[in-house]
Design a protein around this motif. Structure first.
Motif, PDB file in Angstrom:
ATOM      1  N   LEU A  77       0.846  -1.182   0.000  1.00 36.60           N
ATOM      2  CA  LEU A  77       0.000   0.000   0.000  1.00 36.60           C
ATOM      3  C   LEU A  77       0.888   1.240   0.000  1.00 36.60           C
ATOM      4  O   LEU A  77       1.732   1.403   0.879  1.00 36.60           O
ATOM      5  N   GLU A  78       0.713   2.092  -0.979  1.00 34.48           N
ATOM      6  CA  GLU A  78       1.461   3.348  -1.013  1.00 34.48           C
ATOM      7  C   GLU A  78       0.623   4.428  -0.370  1.00 34.48           C
ATOM      8  O   GLU A  78      -0.549   4.584  -0.681  1.00 34.48           O
ATOM      9  N   GLN A  79       1.214   5.153   0.555  1.00 32.20           N
ATOM     10  CA  GLN A  79       0.456   6.235   1.165  1.00 32.20           C
ATOM     11  C   GLN A  79       1.346   7.425   1.483  1.00 32.20           C
ATOM     12  O   GLN A  79       2.558   7.294   1.615  1.00 32.20           O
ATOM     13  N   THR A  80       0.718   8.568   1.570  1.00 34.91           N
ATOM     14  CA  THR A  80       1.412   9.795   1.937  1.00 34.91           C
ATOM     15  C   THR A  80       1.146  10.067   3.410  1.00 34.91           C
ATOM     16  O   THR A  80      -0.003  10.119   3.834  1.00 34.91           O
ATOM     17  N   ILE A  81       2.221  10.180   4.185  1.00 36.21           N
ATOM     18  CA  ILE A  81       2.107  10.293   5.641  1.00 36.21           C
ATOM     19  C   ILE A  81       2.619  11.663   6.080  1.00 36.21           C
ATOM     20  O   ILE A  81       3.647  12.139   5.572  1.00 36.21           O
ATOM     21  N   ALA A  82       1.892  12.287   7.015  1.00 35.92           N
ATOM     22  CA  ALA A  82       2.332  13.577   7.551  1.00 35.92           C
ATOM     23  C   ALA A  82       3.637  13.400   8.323  1.00 35.92           C
ATOM     24  O   ALA A  82       3.788  12.448   9.076  1.00 35.92           O
ATOM     25  N   ALA A  83       4.577  14.301   8.111  1.00 28.65           N
ATOM     26  CA  ALA A  83       5.865  14.278   8.818  1.00 28.65           C
ATOM     27  C   ALA A  83       6.157  15.699   9.284  1.00 28.65           C
ATOM     28  O   ALA A  83       5.563  16.648   8.773  1.00 28.65           O
ATOM     29  N   PRO A  84       7.071  15.855  10.269  1.00 30.07           N
ATOM     30  CA  PRO A  84       7.344  17.212  10.798  1.00 30.07           C
ATOM     31  C   PRO A  84       7.733  18.211   9.716  1.00 30.07           C
ATOM     32  O   PRO A  84       7.442  19.398   9.812  1.00 30.07           O
ATOM     33  N   THR A  85       8.381  17.739   8.667  1.00 30.72           N
ATOM     34  CA  THR A  85       8.858  18.644   7.625  1.00 30.72           C
ATOM     35  C   THR A  85       7.942  18.669   6.411  1.00 30.72           C
ATOM     36  O   THR A  85       8.306  19.183   5.369  1.00 30.72           O
ATOM     37  N   GLY A  86       6.762  18.113   6.523  1.00 24.78           N
ATOM     38  CA  GLY A  86       5.858  18.073   5.367  1.00 24.78           C
ATOM     39  C   GLY A  86       5.217  16.708   5.287  1.00 24.78           C
ATOM     40  O   GLY A  86       4.587  16.262   6.244  1.00 24.78           O
ATOM     41  N   THR A  87       5.396  16.042   4.172  1.00 26.62           N
ATOM     42  CA  THR A  87       4.845  14.697   4.039  1.00 26.62           C
ATOM     43  C   THR A  87       5.913  13.775   3.467  1.00 26.62           C
ATOM     44  O   THR A  87       6.863  14.235   2.820  1.00 26.62           O
ATOM     45  N   VAL A  88       5.760  12.475   3.724  1.00 29.82           N
ATOM     46  CA  VAL A  88       6.622  11.484   3.073  1.00 29.82           C
ATOM     47  C   VAL A  88       5.737  10.444   2.408  1.00 29.82           C
ATOM     48  O   VAL A  88       4.631  10.160   2.874  1.00 29.82           O
ATOM     49  N   ASN A  89       6.247   9.921   1.321  1.00 25.32           N
ATOM     50  CA  ASN A  89       5.553   8.812   0.678  1.00 25.32           C
ATOM     51  C   ASN A  89       6.122   7.519   1.224  1.00 25.32           C
ATOM     52  O   ASN A  89       7.336   7.323   1.218  1.00 25.32           O
ATOM     53  N   ALA A  90       5.237   6.659   1.711  1.00 26.59           N
ATOM     54  CA  ALA A  90       5.678   5.416   2.332  1.00 26.59           C
ATOM     55  C   ALA A  90       4.966   4.243   1.675  1.00 26.59           C
ATOM     56  O   ALA A  90       3.852   4.371   1.181  1.00 26.59           O
ATOM     57  N   VAL A  91       5.668   3.120   1.663  1.00 26.61           N
ATOM     58  CA  VAL A  91       5.064   1.877   1.188  1.00 26.61           C
ATOM     59  C   VAL A  91       4.968   0.937   2.379  1.00 26.61           C
ATOM     60  O   VAL A  91       5.963   0.702   3.056  1.00 26.61           O
ATOM     61  N   THR A  92       3.776   0.455   2.641  1.00 26.64           N
ATOM     62  CA  THR A  92       3.577  -0.417   3.799  1.00 26.64           C
ATOM     63  C   THR A  92       2.955  -1.733   3.345  1.00 26.64           C
ATOM     64  O   THR A  92       2.429  -1.840   2.237  1.00 26.64           O
ATOM     65  N   LEU A  93       3.012  -2.698   4.262  1.00 30.33           N
ATOM     66  CA  LEU A  93       2.371  -3.976   3.992  1.00 30.33           C
ATOM     67  C   LEU A  93       0.862  -3.774   3.841  1.00 30.33           C
ATOM     68  O   LEU A  93       0.269  -2.929   4.505  1.00 30.33           O
ATOM     69  N   ASP A  94       0.260  -4.533   2.984  1.00 30.56           N
ATOM     70  CA  ASP A  94      -1.185  -4.498   2.742  1.00 30.56           C
ATOM     71  C   ASP A  94      -1.940  -4.627   4.078  1.00 30.56           C
ATOM     72  O   ASP A  94      -1.811  -5.641   4.761  1.00 30.56           O
ATOM     73  N   PRO A  95      -2.704  -3.614   4.493  1.00 31.88           N
ATOM     74  CA  PRO A  95      -3.407  -3.702   5.780  1.00 31.88           C
ATOM     75  C   PRO A  95      -4.442  -4.826   5.824  1.00 31.88           C
ATOM     76  O   PRO A  95      -4.860  -5.245   6.909  1.00 31.88           O
ATOM     77  N   ARG A  96      -4.808  -5.353   4.660  1.00 28.83           N
ATOM     78  CA  ARG A  96      -5.785  -6.449   4.646  1.00 28.83           C
ATOM     79  C   ARG A  96      -5.192  -7.747   5.222  1.00 28.83           C
ATOM     80  O   ARG A  96      -5.935  -8.637   5.616  1.00 28.83           O
ATOM     81  N   VAL A  97      -3.844  -7.837   5.257  1.00 28.52           N
ATOM     82  CA  VAL A  97      -3.228  -9.013   5.889  1.00 28.52           C
ATOM     83  C   VAL A  97      -3.615  -9.051   7.364  1.00 28.52           C
ATOM     84  O   VAL A  97      -3.952 -10.112   7.905  1.00 28.52           O
ATOM     85  N   ALA A  98      -3.587  -7.874   8.031  1.00 28.11           N
ATOM     86  CA  ALA A  98      -3.978  -7.810   9.441  1.00 28.11           C
ATOM     87  C   ALA A  98      -5.479  -8.073   9.598  1.00 28.11           C
ATOM     88  O   ALA A  98      -5.914  -8.703  10.563  1.00 28.11           O
ATOM     89  N   VAL A  99      -6.267  -7.587   8.648  1.00 32.07           N
ATOM     90  CA  VAL A  99      -7.712  -7.845   8.711  1.00 32.07           C
ATOM     91  C   VAL A  99      -7.969  -9.356   8.643  1.00 32.07           C
ATOM     92  O   VAL A  99      -8.751  -9.909   9.423  1.00 32.07           O
ATOM     93  N   LEU A 100      -7.288 -10.027   7.717  1.00 33.49           N
ATOM     94  CA  LEU A 100      -7.436 -11.489   7.609  1.00 33.49           C
ATOM     95  C   LEU A 100      -7.049 -12.166   8.924  1.00 33.49           C
ATOM     96  O   LEU A 100      -7.755 -13.049   9.408  1.00 33.49           O
ATOM     97  N   ALA A 101      -5.921 -11.736   9.499  1.00 38.34           N
ATOM     98  CA  ALA A 101      -5.465 -12.340  10.761  1.00 38.34           C
ATOM     99  C   ALA A 101      -6.519 -12.159  11.846  1.00 38.34           C
ATOM    100  O   ALA A 101      -6.790 -13.068  12.630  1.00 38.34           O
ATOM    101  N   SER A 102      -7.140 -10.971  11.875  1.00 36.28           N
ATOM    102  CA  SER A 102      -8.149 -10.695  12.911  1.00 36.28           C
ATOM    103  C   SER A 102      -9.353 -11.611  12.760  1.00 36.28           C
ATOM    104  O   SER A 102     -10.101 -11.832  13.705  1.00 36.28           O
ATOM    105  N   MET A 103      -9.541 -12.125  11.552  1.00 34.58           N
ATOM    106  CA  MET A 103     -10.673 -13.018  11.289  1.00 34.58           C
ATOM    107  C   MET A 103     -10.272 -14.492  11.404  1.00 34.58           C
ATOM    108  O   MET A 103     -11.083 -15.380  11.129  1.00 34.58           O
ATOM    109  N   GLY A 104      -9.030 -14.735  11.801  1.00 35.65           N
ATOM    110  CA  GLY A 104      -8.554 -16.107  11.911  1.00 35.65           C
ATOM    111  C   GLY A 104      -8.319 -16.765  10.566  1.00 35.65           C
ATOM    112  O   GLY A 104      -8.345 -17.994  10.455  1.00 35.65           O
ATOM    113  N   LEU A 105      -8.084 -15.937   9.541  1.00 39.97           N
ATOM    114  CA  LEU A 105      -7.927 -16.455   8.182  1.00 39.97           C
ATOM    115  C   LEU A 105      -6.509 -16.214   7.687  1.00 39.97           C
ATOM    116  O   LEU A 105      -5.800 -15.346   8.191  1.00 39.97           O
ATOM    117  N   SER A 106      -6.109 -16.988   6.699  1.00 39.15           N
ATOM    118  CA  SER A 106      -4.840 -16.731   6.025  1.00 39.15           C
ATOM    119  C   SER A 106      -5.107 -16.665   4.530  1.00 39.15           C
ATOM    120  O   SER A 106      -6.183 -17.021   4.062  1.00 39.15           O
TER     121      SER A 106
END
Ligand code: ZN
Length: 230
Positions: free
Chosen positions: A118-147
């Motif tokens: 997931l690419e997202q723009t995150i607020a930082a003290p000096t402006g914003t940074v573009n960050a790439v993070t793991l797909d948040p749906r992986v955590a959603v699946l885990a919360s449902m006991g699924l893989s």
């Protein structure tokens, strides 16, 4: 000896019946990640719900593994809605299994678009940074006991035209061989329908590619397995 599993996302659709015929003739059990909307609302056949439902039931009755590809095929950035949509898709598959007289059990999941970054723009003290993070749906699946039941390769088969089946078969064979050289089985990601995008719902190259692959696999003595079964 090379070994592989066939998986199909987005169905049912107009190519599903021909694909089921090919698999039946070859004696192969595949995994179909059903898109709830395509089974229950049938946008691919003018809303002929009875036809879509019968086709989805045929998948289950012919011994294939039916998995959950969500109900609505939401884009990854709509991850806050994905748990509810996965539950809705799960219920579609459970109802199909019950109607076919099969016992209740775990339903394998494949996320729409698979696991992405997931690419997202995150607020930082000096402006914003573009960050790439793991797909948040992986955590959603885990919360449902699924893989997630992922793949070893997809082939962009939804972009192919009728007549591209032989080229697709060649690419699938090369992938299975290269995986076997690494000591790995192959899990092929293919599509028997669509999502309502500009690529439509027909997948004739997939049907022909699978037919040619299975004929060649038989000649070479390769074996298959069913991903997500058991
Ligand atoms: Zn999909």
């Amino acid at each position: 000896m090379p070994r592989f599993a066939l998986t199909f996302d987005d169905g049912p659709g107009p190519s599903t019946a021909a694909l089921l015929d090919v698999l039946r003739d070859a004696g192969i059990q595949a995994t179909f990640f059903v898109l709830g909307r395509n089974a229950m609302e049938a946008p691919w056949c003018g809303g002929d719900v009875a036809r879509a439902r019968a086709l989805a039931l045929r998948v289950v009755r012919e011994g294939h593994c039916a998995g959950n590809h969500s109900y609505s095929h939401l884009k990854p950035d709509r991850w806050r809605e994905v748990a509810a949509d996965l539950r809705r898709g799960d219920q579609v598959v459970r109802d199909l299994r019950r109607e076919a007289g099969l016992p209740d059990g775990p339903i394998p999941v494949r996320l729409p678009y698979g696991i992405r970054l997931l690419e997202q723009t995150i607020a930082a003290p000096t402006g914003t940074v573009n960050a790439v993070t793991l797909d948040p749906r992986v955590a959603v699946l885990a919360s449902m006991g699924l893989s997630h039941l992922h793949w070893t390769s997809d082939f962009d088969d939804w972009t192919l035209q009728a007549g591209d089946g032989a080229a697709l078969a060649t690419r699938m064979i090369e992938h299975i061989e290269s995986n076997a050289r690494l000591g790995l089985d192959a899990v092929l990601d293919l599509h028997d329908s669509g999502t309502g995008s500009s690529f439509g719902y027909e997948r004739p190259a997939t049907v022909e590619g699978v037919r040619l692959l299975l004929a060649e696999a038989t000649r070479r003595g390769w074996t298959t397995f069913t991903a997500g079964h058991g």
